[in-house]
Design a protein around this motif. Sequence first.
Motif, PDB file in Angstrom:
ATOM      1  N   ILE A  54      57.514   6.258  34.436  1.00 12.95           N
ATOM      2  CA  ILE A  54      56.572   5.912  33.375  1.00 12.95           C
ATOM      3  C   ILE A  54      55.867   4.640  33.810  1.00 12.95           C
ATOM      4  CG2 ILE A  54      56.294   5.257  30.954  1.00 12.95           C
ATOM      5  CD1 ILE A  54      58.778   6.875  30.320  1.00 12.95           C
ATOM      6  N   ASP A  55      54.559   4.731  34.006  1.00  9.14           N
ATOM      7  CA  ASP A  55      53.790   3.585  34.507  1.00  9.14           C
ATOM      8  C   ASP A  55      54.394   3.041  35.792  1.00  9.14           C
ATOM      9  OD1 ASP A  55      52.020   3.746  32.376  1.00  9.14           O
ATOM     10  OD2 ASP A  55      53.233   2.425  31.119  1.00  9.14           O
ATOM     11  N   ASN A  56      54.840   3.965  36.658  1.00 15.44           N
ATOM     12  CA  ASN A  56      55.381   3.621  37.969  1.00 15.44           C
ATOM     13  C   ASN A  56      56.695   2.854  37.919  1.00 15.44           C
ATOM     14  OD1 ASN A  56      53.390   4.869  39.614  1.00 15.44           O
ATOM     15  ND2 ASN A  56      51.983   3.191  39.123  1.00 15.44           N
ATOM     16  N   TRP A  57      57.445   2.953  36.815  1.00 11.48           N
ATOM     17  CA  TRP A  57      58.770   2.349  36.725  1.00 11.48           C
ATOM     18  C   TRP A  57      59.797   3.440  36.428  1.00 11.48           C
ATOM     19  CZ3 TRP A  57      60.030  -2.731  37.693  1.00 11.48           C
ATOM     20  CH2 TRP A  57      58.952  -3.611  37.848  1.00 11.48           C
ATOM     21  N   ILE A  58      60.984   3.298  37.036  1.00 10.24           N
ATOM     22  CA  ILE A  58      62.080   4.244  36.845  1.00 10.24           C
ATOM     23  C   ILE A  58      63.191   3.561  36.049  1.00 10.24           C
ATOM     24  CG2 ILE A  58      63.808   5.688  37.986  1.00 10.24           C
ATOM     25  CD1 ILE A  58      61.067   6.635  38.604  1.00 10.24           C
ATOM     26  N   GLN A  59      63.638   4.206  34.992  1.00  8.29           N
ATOM     27  CA  GLN A  59      64.795   3.707  34.245  1.00  8.29           C
ATOM     28  C   GLN A  59      66.036   4.456  34.717  1.00  8.29           C
ATOM     29  OE1 GLN A  59      64.454   3.637  29.946  1.00  8.29           O
ATOM     30  NE2 GLN A  59      66.679   3.850  29.703  1.00  8.29           N
ATOM     31  N   PHE A  60      67.125   3.707  34.973  1.00  9.04           N
ATOM     32  CA  PHE A  60      68.360   4.340  35.431  1.00  9.04           C
ATOM     33  C   PHE A  60      69.556   3.512  34.962  1.00  9.04           C
ATOM     34  CE2 PHE A  60      67.620   1.045  38.421  1.00  9.04           C
ATOM     35  CZ  PHE A  60      68.805   0.765  39.081  1.00  9.04           C
ATOM     36  N   THR A  61      70.731   4.105  35.014  1.00  5.91           N
ATOM     37  CA  THR A  61      71.955   3.411  34.623  1.00  5.91           C
ATOM     38  C   THR A  61      72.328   2.400  35.696  1.00  5.91           C
ATOM     39  OG1 THR A  61      72.726   5.361  33.426  1.00  5.91           O
ATOM     40  CG2 THR A  61      74.373   3.706  34.001  1.00  5.91           C
ATOM     41  N   TYR A  62      72.578   1.166  35.249  1.00  8.51           N
ATOM     42  CA  TYR A  62      72.896   0.094  36.199  1.00  8.51           C
ATOM     43  C   TYR A  62      73.953  -0.827  35.589  1.00  8.51           C
ATOM     44  CZ  TYR A  62      72.312  -3.827  39.430  1.00  8.51           C
ATOM     45  OH  TYR A  62      72.537  -4.821  40.355  1.00  8.51           O
ATOM     46  N   GLN A  63      75.132  -0.877  36.216  1.00  6.01           N
ATOM     47  CA  GLN A  63      76.225  -1.750  35.800  1.00  6.01           C
ATOM     48  C   GLN A  63      76.519  -1.633  34.297  1.00  6.01           C
ATOM     49  OE1 GLN A  63      75.233  -5.682  37.230  1.00  6.01           O
ATOM     50  NE2 GLN A  63      75.694  -5.168  39.364  1.00  6.01           N
ATOM     51  N   ASN A  64      76.797  -0.420  33.865  1.00  3.97           N
ATOM     52  CA  ASN A  64      77.162  -0.126  32.480  1.00  3.97           C
ATOM     53  C   ASN A  64      76.059  -0.402  31.463  1.00  3.97           C
ATOM     54  OD1 ASN A  64      79.808   0.674  33.239  1.00  3.97           O
ATOM     55  ND2 ASN A  64      80.436  -1.481  33.288  1.00  3.97           N
ATOM     56  N   THR A  65      74.839  -0.604  31.945  1.00  2.00           N
ATOM     57  CA  THR A  65      73.695  -0.737  31.046  1.00  2.00           C
ATOM     58  C   THR A  65      72.562   0.066  31.661  1.00  2.00           C
ATOM     59  OG1 THR A  65      72.191  -2.286  29.956  1.00  2.00           O
ATOM     60  CG2 THR A  65      73.052  -2.950  32.113  1.00  2.00           C
ATOM     61  N   PHE A  66      71.337  -0.390  31.535  1.00  5.01           N
ATOM     62  CA  PHE A  66      70.241   0.285  32.213  1.00  5.01           C
ATOM     63  C   PHE A  66      69.307  -0.761  32.811  1.00  5.01           C
ATOM     64  CE2 PHE A  66      68.970  -0.221  27.797  1.00  5.01           C
ATOM     65  CZ  PHE A  66      67.718  -0.790  27.898  1.00  5.01           C
ATOM     66  N   GLY A  67      68.632  -0.370  33.861  1.00  4.27           N
ATOM     67  CA  GLY A  67      67.692  -1.254  34.532  1.00  4.27           C
ATOM     68  C   GLY A  67      66.450  -0.493  34.919  1.00  4.27           C
ATOM     69  N   PHE A  68      65.490  -1.224  35.474  1.00  8.91           N
ATOM     70  CA  PHE A  68      64.219  -0.634  35.875  1.00  8.91           C
ATOM     71  C   PHE A  68      63.889  -1.066  37.298  1.00  8.91           C
ATOM     72  CE2 PHE A  68      64.185  -0.952  31.309  1.00  8.91           C
ATOM     73  CZ  PHE A  68      63.611   0.224  30.884  1.00  8.91           C
ATOM     74  N   ILE A  69      63.367  -0.125  38.084  1.00  4.72           N
ATOM     75  CA  ILE A  69      62.878  -0.440  39.422  1.00  4.72           C
ATOM     76  C   ILE A  69      61.524   0.225  39.617  1.00  4.72           C
ATOM     77  CG2 ILE A  69      65.064  -0.858  40.611  1.00  4.72           C
ATOM     78  CD1 ILE A  69      65.154   1.993  41.411  1.00  4.72           C
ATOM     79  N   SER A  70      60.737  -0.371  40.497  1.00  2.00           N
ATOM     80  CA  SER A  70      59.398   0.144  40.752  1.00  2.00           C
ATOM     81  C   SER A  70      59.471   1.425  41.583  1.00  2.00           C
ATOM     82  CB  SER A  70      58.562  -0.896  41.485  1.00  2.00           C
ATOM     83  OG  SER A  70      57.325  -0.351  41.873  1.00  2.00           O
ATOM     84  N   ALA A  71      58.774   2.461  41.127  1.00  2.36           N
ATOM     85  CA  ALA A  71      58.771   3.744  41.847  1.00  2.36           C
ATOM     86  C   ALA A  71      58.040   3.652  43.178  1.00  2.36           C
ATOM     87  CB  ALA A  71      58.126   4.819  40.972  1.00  2.36           C
ATOM     88  N   HIS A  72      57.243   2.578  43.370  1.00  4.43           N
ATOM     89  CA  HIS A  72      56.517   2.418  44.631  1.00  4.43           C
ATOM     90  C   HIS A  72      57.474   2.314  45.818  1.00  4.43           C
ATOM     91  CE1 HIS A  72      52.506   2.100  43.035  1.00  4.43           C
ATOM     92  NE2 HIS A  72      52.848   1.117  42.227  1.00  4.43           N
ATOM     93  N   TYR A  73      58.697   1.846  45.570  1.00  4.91           N
ATOM     94  CA  TYR A  73      59.618   1.527  46.659  1.00  4.91           C
ATOM     95  C   TYR A  73      60.758   2.535  46.766  1.00  4.91           C
ATOM     96  CZ  TYR A  73      57.031  -2.688  45.649  1.00  4.91           C
ATOM     97  OH  TYR A  73      56.015  -3.574  45.391  1.00  4.91           O
ATOM     98  N   LEU A  74      60.487   3.740  46.296  1.00  5.53           N
ATOM     99  CA  LEU A  74      61.486   4.803  46.362  1.00  5.53           C
ATOM    100  C   LEU A  74      60.923   6.002  47.111  1.00  5.53           C
ATOM    101  CD1 LEU A  74      62.728   4.770  42.652  1.00  5.53           C
ATOM    102  CD2 LEU A  74      63.852   3.712  44.607  1.00  5.53           C
ATOM    103  N   GLN A  75      61.782   6.729  47.796  1.00  9.23           N
ATOM    104  CA  GLN A  75      61.376   7.986  48.410  1.00  9.23           C
ATOM    105  C   GLN A  75      62.229   9.120  47.851  1.00  9.23           C
ATOM    106  OE1 GLN A  75      63.360   7.030  52.643  1.00  9.23           O
ATOM    107  NE2 GLN A  75      62.670   9.136  52.497  1.00  9.23           N
ATOM    108  N   PRO A  76      61.608  10.247  47.488  1.00  7.10           N
ATOM    109  CA  PRO A  76      62.390  11.379  46.975  1.00  7.10           C
ATOM    110  C   PRO A  76      63.396  11.857  48.016  1.00  7.10           C
ATOM    111  CG  PRO A  76      60.039  11.700  46.598  1.00  7.10           C
ATOM    112  CD  PRO A  76      60.172  10.535  47.532  1.00  7.10           C
ATOM    113  N   ILE A  77      64.543  12.266  47.565  1.00  7.16           N
ATOM    114  CA  ILE A  77      65.576  12.781  48.467  1.00  7.16           C
ATOM    115  C   ILE A  77      65.395  14.285  48.593  1.00  7.16           C
ATOM    116  CG2 ILE A  77      68.045  13.217  48.680  1.00  7.16           C
ATOM    117  CD1 ILE A  77      68.513  10.471  47.498  1.00  7.16           C
ATOM    118  N   ASN A  78      65.155  14.732  49.814  1.00 10.67           N
ATOM    119  CA  ASN A  78      64.894  16.153  50.040  1.00 10.67           C
ATOM    120  C   ASN A  78      65.958  16.828  50.891  1.00 10.67           C
ATOM    121  OD1 ASN A  78      64.374  15.183  52.599  1.00 10.67           O
ATOM    122  ND2 ASN A  78      62.162  15.297  52.395  1.00 10.67           N
TER     123      ASN A  78
END
Length: 455
Positions: free
Chosen positions: A38-62
């Motif tokens: 969403i707006d180039n940010w990914i929400q995911f579970t991080y250390q028993n809470t949730f965090g956000f990272i920029s999708a620009h710096y991720l590559q899909p796993i194929n």
Amino acid sequence: MLAAVTPSLLNVRSMPTPSSAILGQLTQGMVIKGEAPIDNWIQFTYQNTFGFISAHYLQPINDLAKLTGTVNTDRLNVRAAPSASAKYLATLNRGASVKTLAFVNDWLEIEFNGDTAYVASAYVDLVYVSTGYYAKVTADLLNVRAAPFRTANLFGQLAQGETIWVEGKQKSWSQIRFNGNRGYVACEYITKIESQEPDPLIIQDSDYSPIPKSNNNQDLSRLTPTTILTVTGSNEQRNAAATWNKWGALLQSLSTQKELDVACALAVLCVESSGKGFEQNNSDRMIIRFENHKFWGYWGKYHPQQYRQHFRYSDEKVWQGHQWRREPTSEWVSFHGRQTSEWQVFEFARQLDEKSAMLSISMGAPQIMGFHFERIGYQSVIEMFNAFSSNIQGQINGLFDFFSPRMLGYLRDLSFTEFAGMYNGSGQKQVYGDKIQKHYAAFRKMMPNLDKTLS
């Protein structure tokens, strides 16, 4: 979304903005499973809470074969199904390595004792190995362990000065390939062999946009499709998704040339070899199947006494009852279903007659028999063997070259049983036809809007 971190360090933030608080950092290759961007940010579970990272710096796993999992809790239960109430099979200790086959909701399907099992994904740290480098051993003797943990089982040792290929890092451990297996060595006892490539960047929310590197001199952009599917669902869906993620672009291009629904070609690959052309746990060698009855026809009938000392098969159904033994006085053993065993038999047969042995194996992802070498455009079976052993493109091109006009007609009509009768033989055409149908339907369910002619 399943993706891996591409820079050396990537900030995890409390909110989907570059100015929000930094919760921590992820290192290169670490895997996250999050919501769609969403707006180039990914929400995911991080250390028993949730965090956000920029999708620009991720590559899909194929390619799930490149995933390495490490247990991050003291004791992790292994179960027979993806449920906390499923049958308990065993317990894995902290630091144990797991081979991930698929994601099933909040569970990982893993390879366990030659079969499949399940563990809770929250208790496994995953790393995606997409690049690597050469390094030299600096210790007198360096222990190679089965997991990134000092008390893990010892695979063997490396001598000072030996050159190794490092696939990636997990904290203070380097993941390497050792005797066909993944092994781990302490980072402090190896030194990277410098190349002309620049050092990896450390990302602090800049505009850096990574470009994936080629693997084994293959053009990944020609293999990997734009749309990456999540490997989840039924066995057929997981198999189809994993195959599409690895080879979808090439399958799509070749299917267009043949005016064929790409789902048909993909389903055939899934059934023949689960979409795999090479076996990671067998030193990355090409997948083969040695056929005893074919070797009889090419070599055995001219050397019957010697053949019968080492090979046998059923008289009534020649594709069954395949067994072998290295010594005439040894016990007979079966070998189909295990690539290390298939290669043992094949290498033994090569010593007797290399050409006949190659004519008697099915090769690679499409499992085309060696005796079809001329049909798919090779001058000799050795030329076919070398081409199929070199890269996946040769194997998939061979699949489409093998399709006769009649086979293509059956596939276009979705007459999979009749196709299987020509591709796999009349004896098991119903079995293989049903399998192709199921994989075709599974892929179509995941990609319903993909144009069937891909024009």
